[in-house]
Write an enzyme that holds these catalytic residues in place. Structure first.
Site, mmCIF file in Angstrom:
data_model
loop_
_atom_site.group_PDB
_atom_site.id
_atom_site.type_symbol
_atom_site.label_atom_id
_atom_site.label_comp_id
_atom_site.label_asym_id
_atom_site.label_seq_id
_atom_site.Cartn_x
_atom_site.Cartn_y
_atom_site.Cartn_z
ATOM 1 N N ALA A 14 -0.249 34.870 44.719
ATOM 2 C CA ALA A 14 -0.506 33.441 44.888
ATOM 3 C C ALA A 14 -1.941 33.088 44.483
ATOM 4 O O ALA A 14 -2.892 33.777 44.861
ATOM 5 C CB ALA A 14 -0.289 33.039 46.339
ATOM 6 N N ASN A 24 3.870 41.094 57.048
ATOM 7 C CA ASN A 24 2.546 40.973 56.447
ATOM 8 C C ASN A 24 1.985 39.603 56.758
ATOM 9 O O ASN A 24 2.715 38.622 56.915
ATOM 10 C CB ASN A 24 2.591 41.211 54.932
ATOM 11 C CG ASN A 24 2.843 39.944 54.152
ATOM 12 O OD1 ASN A 24 1.939 39.138 53.917
ATOM 13 N ND2 ASN A 24 4.098 39.723 53.769
ATOM 14 N N LEU A 81 -2.841 34.846 51.721
ATOM 15 C CA LEU A 81 -3.117 34.333 50.373
ATOM 16 C C LEU A 81 -4.502 34.700 49.835
ATOM 17 O O LEU A 81 -5.119 33.916 49.112
ATOM 18 C CB LEU A 81 -2.941 32.802 50.330
ATOM 19 C CG LEU A 81 -1.535 32.274 50.671
ATOM 20 C CD1 LEU A 81 -1.492 30.763 50.502
ATOM 21 C CD2 LEU A 81 -0.461 32.915 49.803
ATOM 22 N N CYS A 92 4.815 29.996 52.272
ATOM 23 C CA CYS A 92 4.019 31.075 52.844
ATOM 24 C C CYS A 92 3.848 30.845 54.327
ATOM 25 O O CYS A 92 3.270 29.833 54.744
ATOM 26 C CB CYS A 92 2.649 31.178 52.187
ATOM 27 S SG CYS A 92 1.692 32.522 52.927
ATOM 28 N N THR A 138 9.331 35.238 53.110
ATOM 29 C CA THR A 138 9.538 36.064 54.310
ATOM 30 C C THR A 138 9.988 35.253 55.532
ATOM 31 O O THR A 138 9.707 34.063 55.634
ATOM 32 C CB THR A 138 8.240 36.804 54.651
ATOM 33 O OG1 THR A 138 7.184 35.846 54.725
ATOM 34 C CG2 THR A 138 7.905 37.834 53.586
HETATM 35 C C1 LIG Z 1 2.278 42.120 51.287
HETATM 36 C C2 LIG Z 1 3.043 40.926 50.817
HETATM 37 C C3 LIG Z 1 2.378 39.860 50.235
HETATM 38 C C4 LIG Z 1 3.051 38.736 49.797
HETATM 39 N N1 LIG Z 1 2.369 37.711 49.207
HETATM 40 C C5 LIG Z 1 3.050 36.648 48.700
HETATM 41 C C6 LIG Z 1 2.385 35.632 47.979
HETATM 42 O O1 LIG Z 1 1.182 35.675 47.766
HETATM 43 N N2 LIG Z 1 3.115 34.586 47.515
HETATM 44 C C7 LIG Z 1 4.474 34.505 47.710
HETATM 45 O O2 LIG Z 1 5.101 33.551 47.274
HETATM 46 N N3 LIG Z 1 5.133 35.478 48.366
HETATM 47 C C8 LIG Z 1 4.457 36.535 48.860
HETATM 48 N N4 LIG Z 1 5.156 37.540 49.498
HETATM 49 C C9 LIG Z 1 6.617 37.430 49.648
HETATM 50 C C10 LIG Z 1 7.339 38.215 48.541
HETATM 51 O O3 LIG Z 1 7.034 37.698 47.271
HETATM 52 C C11 LIG Z 1 8.855 38.168 48.755
HETATM 53 O O4 LIG Z 1 9.300 36.825 48.716
HETATM 54 C C12 LIG Z 1 9.277 38.754 50.080
HETATM 55 O O5 LIG Z 1 8.455 39.843 50.425
HETATM 56 C C13 LIG Z 1 10.736 39.219 50.094
HETATM 57 O O6 LIG Z 1 10.972 40.231 49.155
HETATM 58 P P1 LIG Z 1 10.932 41.826 49.508
HETATM 59 O O7 LIG Z 1 11.801 42.016 50.703
HETATM 60 O O8 LIG Z 1 11.420 42.490 48.280
HETATM 61 O O9 LIG Z 1 9.527 42.145 49.809
HETATM 62 C C14 LIG Z 1 4.467 38.677 49.946
HETATM 63 C C15 LIG Z 1 5.152 39.742 50.525
HETATM 64 C C16 LIG Z 1 4.461 40.876 50.951
HETATM 65 C C17 LIG Z 1 5.233 42.016 51.558
#
Ligand SMILES: Cc1cc2nc3c(=O)[nH]c(=O)nc-3n(C[C@H](O)[C@H](O)[C@H](O)COP(=O)(O)O)c2cc1C
Ligand SMILES: Cc1cc2nc3c(=O)[nH]c(=O)nc-3n(C[C@H](O)[C@H](O)[C@H](O)COP(=O)(O)OP(=O)(O)OC[C@H]3O[C@@H](n4cnc5c(N)ncnc54)[C@H](O)[C@@H]3O)c2cc1C
Ligand SMILES: Cc1cc2nc3c(=O)[nH]c(=O)nc-3n(C[C@H](O)[C@H](O)[C@H](O)COP(=O)(O)OP(=O)(O)OC[C@H]3O[C@@H](n4cnc5c(N)ncnc54)[C@H](O)[C@@H]3O)c2cc1C
Ligand SMILES: Cc1cc2nc3c(=O)[nH]c(=O)nc-3n(C[C@H](O)[C@H](O)[C@H](O)COP(=O)(O)O)c2cc1C
Ligand code: FES
Ligand code: FES
Lengths: 303, 258, 303, 258
Positions: free
Chosen positions: A46, A69, A73, A130, A193
């Protein structure tokens, strides 16, 4: 014929696999491990108008088949990303999806306008979901009217297609999806999330310094699949699905649910080579399912 | 270079209460470049537990591509790790981070190595390398209790070794700082690894001295991509923040805000 | 002194551990395995006015550290429960919490009125959160006004305290909690299951015949803990927490988050003796935390 | 009585493609009362995979408290089970359900036992008990292909045994029903276990005959408490529904609506 290619607004994907925003930084670290040109696309961390330090630590905690987490941002700000991160990524033959975040409409608009002018940014991902920042973010993503208006404002200035990233922390995700589609979104990415918490056994206090965090990983996949299934039946724009993807089977599930491509987040931490590994495994999976082209899987689950 | 290696367990034994010493072999060993680097270990092939566990490299034996790790089996992940037997394979990512700078202490000089609990292990390889170079090493190792202490003999073979235990069951009763204060040998550098309050106390006690501290943070990726392990810096550096996993875990004293 | 006793509206609990509704039938099967009088209470399977067969099978599917179910409130109906199930349970020294479900206010009210007259029913659990039935259930649980009105209607006729079971599938669970408290609820139970889905790899079709199911088990615990933490700070009525409880540590977490007692659902399937095992382990856990009485843990996480 | 037993693996071997035979010992064996009962196995101590796996008891040896199970290692759970070695412990809940009624066939009569794929195992103990009682058993066993077939010899020692494989690589090409139709021996009872389409075909083919069918359903608790495994009944019974786990898995032909 490339059996894995997928075409989406603004994006010519070699394959439907891309790292999810926030789980891949701006690509440098994973770029030390493998050639990033193999990826379908990259969703970068982001980006906000100003540099952000983010939340205090601990910022992560493990849960059953998942993790929380609350990074908050952290990022070098629009200028830093434009000057240092995006140009470095130009060496790879891979489209970049820039994740845009902010606290109010004005900063979303400014970031969107500028970052969409970068030559390798082929699409924006509007982060209205977020859960880890006090203002902005998720508040835009839980109210259909606000989601609509922000999308419309960003659409007006963006030079590339705009995907809106939805929050799963809502009673009715179809309503939000409809609102952003009406506002002109070119696509949807989902899910961000789920808000969760873990406590320390000894003290009883939250482990994450920010108290709550966002739950991701295999644990949330059933919720993500259900939401992709629901939303893909009520919108006419494509979906990039995510939430717990860790192997080729999961990719097949998300496409079957109605996604046109898939992002991989948490699984990168478990296996840093997960994205190229999935890409390698997919053709054999298509063979086993007797399917020529991966796009045939899209929406298989629908009634 | 960081690689993902399916390393083979050569041996595993318990060396103190809840403390295990595991020897692993694989080509990853050839990539290690400084003491204090760590590896990120996947303890299970399933999603339970999900995340890798960061564990320091305690010593290396390049001749046979072997490395030793020493860890406390406390939570879910490390308990599973303690069940591995010789011959089992373990998915290891590493070597990670930047270790202790051996060249910051000149041959003939004295270095003090201060470790607490599971912060002790990386000091062992450091001491081996410093000693080999002709640095005189003095070790101050703190543990909760005698049952939990380990490697006293190994360190003693490399140099003077003082133990402190919180309950006084071995060595000095109290903390490493209680040993340090009765102790006025000249030294040119200190190196330390242990819990945050210990690092804090050591840094204050040796204010103004050249020192290097190894930090811990909860990690996601372990390679610098996820911003989980970030620490704020002091004004002694112009970095706005550091990542423990890829900028550290070792930093010069005074850099990290503690 | 009994270090584990907890007193709640209508309920004198020997200990704060009870099987969750739907995961323990009406007690007979587990009663063959151990003495049910050990339990703090028993939440029996949802009871509706008429006999229900429920949904077609498959009704369950496994997910990462969790499971989906879509039983569809199968039960022998009010009369069957009153005639056969509740009298059998009278042989045990254990309070019964009757889970009441329906499709409209009138049947909730009728079931509540009658079942609350059974001698061993010490409290009702108003199920406004079942995601697996077409009408009623969850629709009451996602709208604060409807949740309020139904609670008020049931309160008027119930002869025992009324606990309302909240759905986690909402944008703002505090709002629903406030609504039912205002309507006179004596307590809250939470969380019911998160709506999820699993697809078959080969066909791409949903595994659960009902398409979606309710996600439960360790996977959902971080969401449940977060919601108990949030709700316990905005209401003055006690909470019975649940969602992924599988051992004594989980119980400590839920109490720390703000629950006054804890229900165990899915874990009964993994280990049929999980409830008595937890009860046995708790005193040693209190010793380790240097706590005399378990109630000292309640709300430890709060700021 | 149903008990939860930490049984010890006595041996495990692969007997066909993806098919494993595991021998377990423990006091649970003493509780088994009829062939066709099953056990509910926890394959891991973690929450991954979460649910127990229902597996039929294929044979018992009461003298040494041993039982055999035969299973296909296909999904996550059974694959993990296939990694257990002799000496490992496994958490087993059972015996569960009601098995095949041996007393429904009189001594001297003939019974036909029809099994398909992983439905074959429970028929083995059934055949042992029927044969011991003086019933003549005829076995019709269907598999996908020769590589996946197992226990032909074992069944042959108890009575006539016919194999059908879908691809014709062993025995008759086709389904068990293709064997059955060229086959007009008198029999008093049939017993069957296998996939739903097979049970359906068998029941239609032997319409009006006395028969017993063993059913499968996805399960939660395995003991009758969760209503996961419910099947609708036909009007031949006055039960409104049955639970496969506790009322079954074996039911007289015609009871379960298929
Ligand atoms: C450590 C971490 C940081 C993340 N940072 C962002 C972010 O900056 N912007 C965003 O849109 N989603 C962020 N997410 C969400 C992920 O892009 C994703 O939508 C979410 O983790 C679900 O996918 P996953 O289960 O494969 O991790 C973050 C997730 C994690 C675990
Ligand atoms: C750079 C570095 C080097 C380390 N070297 C060693 C070593 O040589 N020997 C040793 O015994 N320990 C070492 N640790 C600490 C070790 O990582 C934790 O004790 C371990 O991760 C705990 O895992 P668990 O399965 O026992 O606990 P769990 O409670 O199951 O862990 C849950 C989660 O929290 C994380 N976590 C818990 N405690 C810590 C901690 N103190 N630091 C970082 N993450 C934590 C885990 O990694 C996991 O993600 C090191 C930590 C870091 C950051
Ligand atoms: C009464 C009974 C007796 C059985 N006896 C045997 C036997 O002797 N040998 C054998 O190989 N198999 C037997 N099965 C089938 C066996 O239970 C499944 O093959 C097994 O549970 C699949 O687990 P997995 O880990 O391989 O698959 P996964 O795909 O990981 O399973 C996921 C979930 O679905 C359930 N599931 C998947 N397939 C089935 C199925 N066919 N029936 C019931 N649940 C299923 C699993 O139990 C688990 O909960 C029996 C089933 C029942 C109901
Ligand atoms: C098989 C099954 C059946 C359930 N049936 C009911 C029910 O009838 N009424 C109800 O209020 N909740 C029902 N639930 C929800 C549980 O009571 C509980 O709220 C939920 O499963 C979360 O707890 P757990 O993770 O410990 O299972 C059911 C859950 C499962 C798994
Ligand atoms: S652990 Fe991911 S940046 Fe350090
Ligand atoms: S599996 Fe629970 S009732 Fe049969």
């Amino acid at each position: 014929m490339n059996r894995l290619s997928i075409e989406l607004p603004g994006l010519q994907l070699k394959n439907p696999i891309m790292p999810a925003s926030g789980c891949f930084g701006f690509g440098k670290e994973y770029g030390n491990l493998y050639d990033l040109s193999q990826l379908g696309a990259i969703m970068i961390k982001a980006t906000t108008l100003e540099t952000r330090f983010g939340n205090p630590t601990p910022r992560v905690a493990e849960t059953a088949a998942g993790m929380l987490n609350a990074i908050g941002l952290q990022n070098p700000g629009l200028q830093g990303v434009m000057d240092n991160e995006l140009p470095w990524l130009e060496q790879f033959d891979v489209p970049i999806i820039a994740n845009v975040a902010g606290t109010e409409t004005a900063d979303y608009v400014e970031v969107a306008q500028k970052i969409s002018s970068a030559p390798n940014v082929k699409a924006l991902e509007l982060n209205i979901s977020c859960p880890n920042v006090k203002c902005g973010g998720i508040t835009f993503g839980t109210d259909p009217q606000q989601a609509h208006d922000l999308t419309a404002a960003v659409k007006k200035v963006s030079q590339v297609p705009v995907y809106v990233k939805l929050s799963p922390n809502v009673t009715n995700i179809k309503e939000i999806a409809n609102a952003v589609e009406t506002a002109g979104a070119d696509g949807i990415t989902m899910i961000n999330t789920l808000v969760g918490m873990r406590l320390d056994q000894k003290t009883g206090r939250p482990i994450i310094a920010n108290v709550t965090g966002g739950l991701s990983g295999p644990a949330v996949k059933p919720v993500a699949i259900r939401m992709v299934y629901e939303v893909s039946q009520v919108v006419n724009i494509p979906i990039i699905g995510m939430g717990g993807v860790a192997n080729a089977e999961d990719v097949i599930d998300f496409l079957s649910a109605g996604a046109s491509a898939v992002a991989v987040g948490t699984a990168n931490f478990v296996d840093p080579f997960v994205c190229p590994n999935i890409i390698k495994e997919l053709p054999a999976k298509l063979d086993a399912l007797q399917i020529d082209h991966i796009s045939e899987l899209i929406g298989r689950s629908h009634p | 270079m960081i690689i993902q290696d399916r390393m083979t367990v050569v041996g595993q034994r318990q060396i103190a209460k809840d403390i295990f010493e595991m020897k692993l072999t694989g080509k990853l060993v050839g990539e290690i470049d400084s003491p204090g680097q760590f590896v990120h270990i996947r303890v299970s092939d399933s999603f339970e537990p999900l995340l890798r566990r960061p564990i320091s490299i305690a010593s290396i034996n390049s001749d046979c591509n072997e490395m030793t790790i020493i860890y406390r089996a406390e939570g879910r992940g490390t308990s599973l790790l303690s069940l591995k037997r010789a011959g089992d394979e373990v998915d290891v990512l590493g070597p990670l981070g930047n270790g202790f700078p051996v060249d910051e202490t000149a041959t003939g000089d004295t270095a003090i190595l201060i470790g607490g609990g599971i912060g002790v292990p990386p000091l062992y390889e450091l001491s081996k390398q410093l000693t080999a170079k002709g640095v005189k090493c003095v070790h101050v190792l703190g543990f909760q209790t005698a049952d939990a202490s380990f490697y006293e003999d190994a360190f003693s073979q490399l140099g003077e070794t003082y133990i402190a235990t919180v309950d006084g069951t071995q060595g000095t009763a109290g903390f490493v700082t209680d040993v340090m204060k009765n102790f006025d040998e000249e030294f040119s550098t200190y190196y330390s690894c242990g819990p945050m309050p210990m690092l804090n106390a050591v840094q204050s006690a040796y204010e103004g001295k050249k020192g290097f501290l190894s930090f811990e943070q909860r990690m996601g990726c372990g390679i610098g991509a996820c911003f989980a392990c970030v620490c704020q810096t002091t004004d002694k550096t112009d970095k706005p923040y550091i990542k423990v996993c890829s900028d550290g875990p070792v930093f010069p004293a005074g850099v990290v805000s503690i």
